[in-house]
Design an enzyme around this catalytic site. Structure first.
Site, PDB file in Angstrom:
ATOM      1  N   ARG A  72       9.754 -11.524  -3.371  1.00 33.98           N
ATOM      2  CA  ARG A  72       8.350 -11.186  -3.138  1.00 33.98           C
ATOM      3  C   ARG A  72       7.470 -12.419  -3.338  1.00 33.98           C
ATOM      4  O   ARG A  72       6.521 -12.661  -2.590  1.00 33.98           O
ATOM      5  CB  ARG A  72       7.910 -10.076  -4.092  1.00 33.98           C
ATOM      6  N   MET A  97       1.499  -2.959   4.863  1.00 35.08           N
ATOM      7  CA  MET A  97       2.338  -2.110   4.020  1.00 35.08           C
ATOM      8  C   MET A  97       3.262  -2.908   3.103  1.00 35.08           C
ATOM      9  O   MET A  97       4.464  -2.681   3.051  1.00 35.08           O
ATOM     10  CB  MET A  97       3.161  -1.159   4.901  1.00 35.08           C
ATOM     11  N   VAL A  99       3.236  -4.431  -1.015  1.00 34.22           N
ATOM     12  CA  VAL A  99       2.563  -4.608  -2.297  1.00 34.22           C
ATOM     13  C   VAL A  99       2.520  -6.105  -2.578  1.00 34.22           C
ATOM     14  O   VAL A  99       3.550  -6.788  -2.528  1.00 34.22           O
ATOM     15  CB  VAL A  99       3.295  -3.860  -3.425  1.00 34.22           C
ATOM     16  N   LEU A 100       1.331  -6.602  -2.850  1.00 36.73           N
ATOM     17  CA  LEU A 100       1.150  -8.034  -3.075  1.00 36.73           C
ATOM     18  C   LEU A 100       1.175  -8.334  -4.569  1.00 36.73           C
ATOM     19  O   LEU A 100       0.654  -7.569  -5.378  1.00 36.73           O
ATOM     20  CB  LEU A 100      -0.174  -8.484  -2.454  1.00 36.73           C
ATOM     21  N   HIS A 116      -7.900   2.562   2.288  1.00 35.45           N
ATOM     22  CA  HIS A 116      -6.853   3.482   1.835  1.00 35.45           C
ATOM     23  C   HIS A 116      -7.211   4.901   2.272  1.00 35.45           C
ATOM     24  O   HIS A 116      -8.373   5.313   2.171  1.00 35.45           O
ATOM     25  CB  HIS A 116      -6.739   3.421   0.304  1.00 35.45           C
ATOM     26  N   ASP A 152      -4.016   0.328  -5.520  1.00 35.53           N
ATOM     27  CA  ASP A 152      -5.216   0.995  -4.999  1.00 35.53           C
ATOM     28  C   ASP A 152      -6.224   1.279  -6.113  1.00 35.53           C
ATOM     29  O   ASP A 152      -6.862   2.338  -6.137  1.00 35.53           O
ATOM     30  CB  ASP A 152      -4.841   2.299  -4.283  1.00 35.53           C
ATOM     31  N   GLU A 181     -11.725   6.385   8.998  1.00 37.10           N
ATOM     32  CA  GLU A 181     -11.449   5.002   8.606  1.00 37.10           C
ATOM     33  C   GLU A 181     -12.003   4.022   9.635  1.00 37.10           C
ATOM     34  O   GLU A 181     -12.561   2.982   9.286  1.00 37.10           O
ATOM     35  CB  GLU A 181      -9.937   4.774   8.463  1.00 37.10           C
TER      36      GLU A 181
END
Length: 197
Positions: A72, A97, A99-100, A116, A152, A181
């Protein structure tokens, strides 16, 4: 004259929120009003349909394939290098999509925005519409928020409320939330641009 506002958008799939941003930028003349333009669209998936959409709008595209990196951290570093080449004012996650990591988030603190499909803090993470229906919610919606190290959990910038109908399925609710959105994200970005970020 105000400094140019350079926006980089990150996607993983069809890029419908990205397309809504591009359309709003053109229709509402972001370049003339705030010196703002989307300068690049990056994806972690080579097959992301949104890359073609961005190219059709004349926006530079690039792929940083997460599967090509051993960790990652290595992917985050490569993605940051690709982003930084465009000197962005804002980095907009639009259906990205992945996760950082904390280091990546810290690098773009105060410049990293996400949308989100729930009324945060309710239903962070995935499967938001099914979870909202299972919980018996009367309303659902979408949230634009700053990205922090949590899932989030960053400060909320704007929200849109969508009623839950008696016959809703996750799919029908999801379609209405997605339409919300597409209106919410451009408006939230415009408010930030108008405020000088």
């Amino acid at each position: 004259m105000a400094q140019p506002q350079r926006l980089v958008v990150l996607i993983s799939g069809r890029g419908s929120n990205m397309e809504a941003l591009l359309q709003a930028a053109q229709r509402r003349r972001w370049a003339a009003r705030w010196g703002a333009q989307v300068v690049a669209v990056l994806s972690n998936r080579p097959q992301a349909q949104g890359l073609q959409v961005a190219a059709q709008h004349g926006v530079a595209t690039e792929v940083v394939d997460h599967q090509a990196y051993p960790s990652r951290e290595a992917f985050d570093a490569a993605l940051a290098q690709a982003i930084d080449a465009h000197q962005p004012t804002l980095v907009l996650l639009a259906g990205f999509m992945r996760v950082l990591g904390a280091g990546f988030v810290a690098r773009y603190q105060g410049r990293l925005l996400n949308i989100h499909p729930s009324l945060l803090p309710a239903f962070a993470g995935l499967n938001t519409h099914a979870r909202a229906l299972q919980a018996g919610c009367e309303v659902a919606g979408a949230t634009v928020h700053w990205v922090d190290e949590g899932l989030d959990s960053g400060a909320i910038v704007a929200q849109a409320v969508v009623p839950v109908l008696p016959a809703d399925t996750p799919e029908t609710l999801g379609q209405r939330v997605l339409a919300a959105e597409h209106r919410l994200y451009p408006r939230a970005v415009e408010r930030l641009l108008a405020a000088g970020l």
